[in-house]
Write a protein that holds these residues in place. Structure first.
Motif, PDB file in Angstrom:
ATOM      1  N   ASP A   1      60.745  67.362  23.800  1.00 43.72           N
ATOM      2  CA  ASP A   1      61.818  65.793  23.508  1.00 43.72           C
ATOM      3  C   ASP A   1      62.300  65.598  22.133  1.00 43.72           C
ATOM      4  OD1 ASP A   1      59.038  65.192  24.703  1.00 43.72           O
ATOM      5  OD2 ASP A   1      58.118  64.130  23.690  1.00 43.72           O
TER       6      ASP A   1
ATOM      7  N   ASN B   1      69.449  55.085  30.431  1.00 44.26           N
ATOM      8  CA  ASN B   1      68.111  55.659  29.982  1.00 44.26           C
ATOM      9  C   ASN B   1      68.344  57.001  29.337  1.00 44.26           C
ATOM     10  OD1 ASN B   1      65.832  53.516  31.524  1.00 44.26           O
ATOM     11  ND2 ASN B   1      67.103  54.611  32.697  1.00 44.26           N
TER      12      ASN B   1
ATOM     13  N   GLY C   1      66.198  59.704  29.077  1.00 44.16           N
ATOM     14  CA  GLY C   1      65.845  60.608  29.775  1.00 44.16           C
ATOM     15  C   GLY C   1      65.472  59.882  31.646  1.00 44.16           C
ATOM     16  N   VAL C   2      65.299  60.812  32.635  1.00 47.96           N
ATOM     17  CA  VAL C   2      64.988  59.777  33.639  1.00 47.96           C
ATOM     18  C   VAL C   2      64.082  60.693  34.593  1.00 47.96           C
ATOM     19  CG1 VAL C   2      66.751  58.355  33.582  1.00 47.96           C
ATOM     20  CG2 VAL C   2      66.969  60.161  34.629  1.00 47.96           C
ATOM     21  N   SER C   3      63.225  59.686  35.069  1.00 49.40           N
ATOM     22  CA  SER C   3      62.234  60.965  36.342  1.00 49.40           C
ATOM     23  C   SER C   3      62.921  61.573  37.451  1.00 49.40           C
ATOM     24  CB  SER C   3      61.086  60.324  36.710  1.00 49.40           C
ATOM     25  OG  SER C   3      60.791  59.429  36.938  1.00 49.40           O
ATOM     26  N   ARG C   4      62.342  62.314  38.314  1.00 54.35           N
ATOM     27  CA  ARG C   4      62.789  62.342  39.483  1.00 54.35           C
ATOM     28  C   ARG C   4      63.100  61.537  40.667  1.00 54.35           C
ATOM     29  NH1 ARG C   4      63.324  67.736  41.767  1.00 54.35           N
ATOM     30  NH2 ARG C   4      62.960  67.719  44.112  1.00 54.35           N
TER      31      ARG C   4
ATOM     32  N   GLU D   1      63.213  58.298  39.675  1.00 54.52           N
ATOM     33  CA  GLU D   1      63.960  57.176  39.592  1.00 54.52           C
ATOM     34  C   GLU D   1      65.613  58.063  40.020  1.00 54.52           C
ATOM     35  OE1 GLU D   1      63.015  55.209  35.380  1.00 54.52           O
ATOM     36  OE2 GLU D   1      63.013  56.802  35.199  1.00 54.52           O
TER      37      GLU D   1
ATOM     38  N   SER E   1      66.266  69.991  32.333  1.00 55.18           N
ATOM     39  CA  SER E   1      64.896  68.986  32.814  1.00 55.18           C
ATOM     40  C   SER E   1      64.769  68.293  31.004  1.00 55.18           C
ATOM     41  CB  SER E   1      65.184  69.143  33.573  1.00 55.18           C
ATOM     42  OG  SER E   1      64.225  69.760  33.674  1.00 55.18           O
TER      43      SER E   1
ATOM     44  N   ARG F   1      56.755  63.522  29.458  1.00 56.17           N
ATOM     45  CA  ARG F   1      56.215  62.669  29.885  1.00 56.17           C
ATOM     46  C   ARG F   1      55.142  62.115  31.209  1.00 56.17           C
ATOM     47  NH1 ARG F   1      58.802  61.891  26.443  1.00 56.17           N
ATOM     48  NH2 ARG F   1      60.729  60.317  25.405  1.00 56.17           N
TER      49      ARG F   1
ATOM     50  N   GLU G   1      55.966  65.214  33.318  1.00 54.39           N
ATOM     51  CA  GLU G   1      56.704  66.077  33.975  1.00 54.39           C
ATOM     52  C   GLU G   1      58.275  65.606  33.189  1.00 54.39           C
ATOM     53  OE1 GLU G   1      59.972  63.433  37.497  1.00 54.39           O
ATOM     54  OE2 GLU G   1      58.469  62.435  36.921  1.00 54.39           O
ATOM     55  N   HIS G   2      58.924  66.630  33.641  1.00 53.95           N
ATOM     56  CA  HIS G   2      60.230  67.540  32.564  1.00 53.95           C
ATOM     57  C   HIS G   2      61.650  66.107  33.004  1.00 53.95           C
ATOM     58  CE1 HIS G   2      58.794  71.032  30.574  1.00 53.95           C
ATOM     59  NE2 HIS G   2      57.767  71.087  31.528  1.00 53.95           N
ATOM     60  N   LEU G   3      61.673  64.744  31.802  1.00 54.72           N
ATOM     61  CA  LEU G   3      62.536  64.484  32.485  1.00 54.72           C
ATOM     62  C   LEU G   3      64.101  65.387  32.997  1.00 54.72           C
ATOM     63  CD1 LEU G   3      61.268  60.805  30.282  1.00 54.72           C
ATOM     64  CD2 LEU G   3      60.763  61.720  32.585  1.00 54.72           C
TER      65      LEU G   3
END
Length: 367
Positions: free
Chosen positions: A65, A129, A132-135, A137, A175, A179, A182-184
């Motif tokens: 993080d 953001n 970080g963003v998710s896959r 997203e 990444s 979260r 998952e690694h953002l």
């Protein structure tokens, strides 16, 4: 050549799996190894935690993080965890080993123009953001930008994994923050740079030797075939790097010497002698752990029958392992069943308890 039990104990000590070499923090644990295989996200906290002196799972998550640790494809076409300091130089140093893959993927629609458009769409999303963003997203942003992607094949669009991987290889994305397991994905362009280390640049050969010295320090004893397999380098490249590893190791404060037929940290013989009892005690390690996957020659850890126990379907999916006296004694199978190696039935209950200890550690509620 079959490596001896002493080589296995040396690797256990070098990797920080005894108290004398255990790391004070998750960052130190990863930097000691230089890179840690990160293919299975759920195995990463365990692989780091077992190499640290009394850290919580929450502390491992905090290292991601905070941006201290990142996850990418620096080498061997496999996801690895590195420190932010080591990310770009390792990626650039070994990027030439992906040249054929990049050419092939271009033939499947992954053109430079498409890659640039995909990166721009992600940067716009990250502008809103920055943490970080998710896959999912990212994929949605590509859809909105008119970039068609598919999960497999290449009909109707490019493969999502290929596009993500290319952006990581180009050093624009990486990444990191965790979260929900998952690694953002975050912007990698501002991470510490690495000028002059790519193939064809002035510092390439010397930096390969740094890589060899770092690998020998945190994994040794190792040979040129181990280095080639671990990094994806050719054996010729690995041989050149190994030849310079001692000199470069001295210059960076990591003295390297011979140990059991391979290169290792120069104090390893003394450390093994002083901490043999602890090195021989049972260890429970996750799937894809560096003590197993970090080498080409694993003969000191297990035999052919043991390799089948670890990966019975030969599909690249490895099981968590238990090691005692430097040798594989059991694996954890489906449903947490304990399967012992031949002649190791007496270790079953101890293995069950040690695996249970790590399951409880992994289930800690993160604050």
């Amino acid at each position: 050549m079959v490596l001896s039990w002493r080589a296995s104990l040396g690797r256990i000590v070098a990797q920080g799996l005894v108290s004398a070499t255990a790391a004070p923090s998750p960052l130190d644990a990863v930097e000691n190894l230089l890179a840690m295989q990160g293919q299975q996200a759920s195995a990463i906290p365990w692989a780091i935690g077992v190499r640290c002196a009394r850290v919580s799972r929450a502390q491992v998550s905090a290292a991601f993080d905070s941006g201290a640790l990142v996850r990418s494809w620096p080498m061997r076409d496999t996801l690895h965890v590195t420190s932010v300091r080591d990310h770009h130089w390792l990626r650039r140093l070994l990027r030439h080993r992906y040249a054929s893959w990049i050419r092939q993927s271009a033939g499947l629609g992954l053109s430079d123009a498409l890659v640039e458009n995909a990166a721009a769409a992600v940067f716009e999303l990250l502008g809103e953001n920055p943490s970080g963003v998710s896959r999912s997203e990212v994929i949605r942003a590509w859809d909105e930008a008119g970039i068609a992607t598919v999960t497999s094949g290449a009909v109707g669009g490019v493969r999502r994994r290929h596009l993500v991987k290319r952006l990581f290889l180009d050093g624009v994305l990486v990444s990191g923050p965790l979260r929900g397991g998952e690694h953002l994905i975050v912007d990698a362009r501002q991470l510490p740079g690495a000028p002059g280390v790519a193939k064809g640049e002035a510092g390439h050969e010397e930096t390969l030797a740094v890589l060899a010295a770092r690998y020998a320090w945190g994994h040794g004893p190792i040979g040129e075939a181990d280095l080639a397999r671990w990094t994806g380098l050719t054996v010729t490249e690995a041989r050149r790097a190994i030849a310079q590893a001692r000199e470069v190791g001295d210059s960076i404060g990591l003295p390297i010497a011979e140990f059991e037929g391979g290169l290792a940290r120069s104090d390893l013989a003394d450390l093994v002698e002083a901490h043999r009892d602890e090195a021989e005690a049972m260890l429970a390690l996750p799937s894809f752990d560096e003590l197993h996957v970090g080498y080409k020659d694993r003969s000191c850890l297990t035999d052919e029958a043991g390799e089948v126990l670890i990966c019975p379907a030969k599909n690249g999916m490895f099981r968590p392992i238990a090691v005692a006296r430097g040798r594989l004694v059991a694996v954890r199978g489906p449903g947490s069943d304990i399967v012992t190696a031949h002649g190791c039935g007496g270790y079953e209950e101890l293995a069950r308890r040690v695996f249970g200890d790590w399951e409880r550690w992994l289930s800690e509620i993160q604050q």
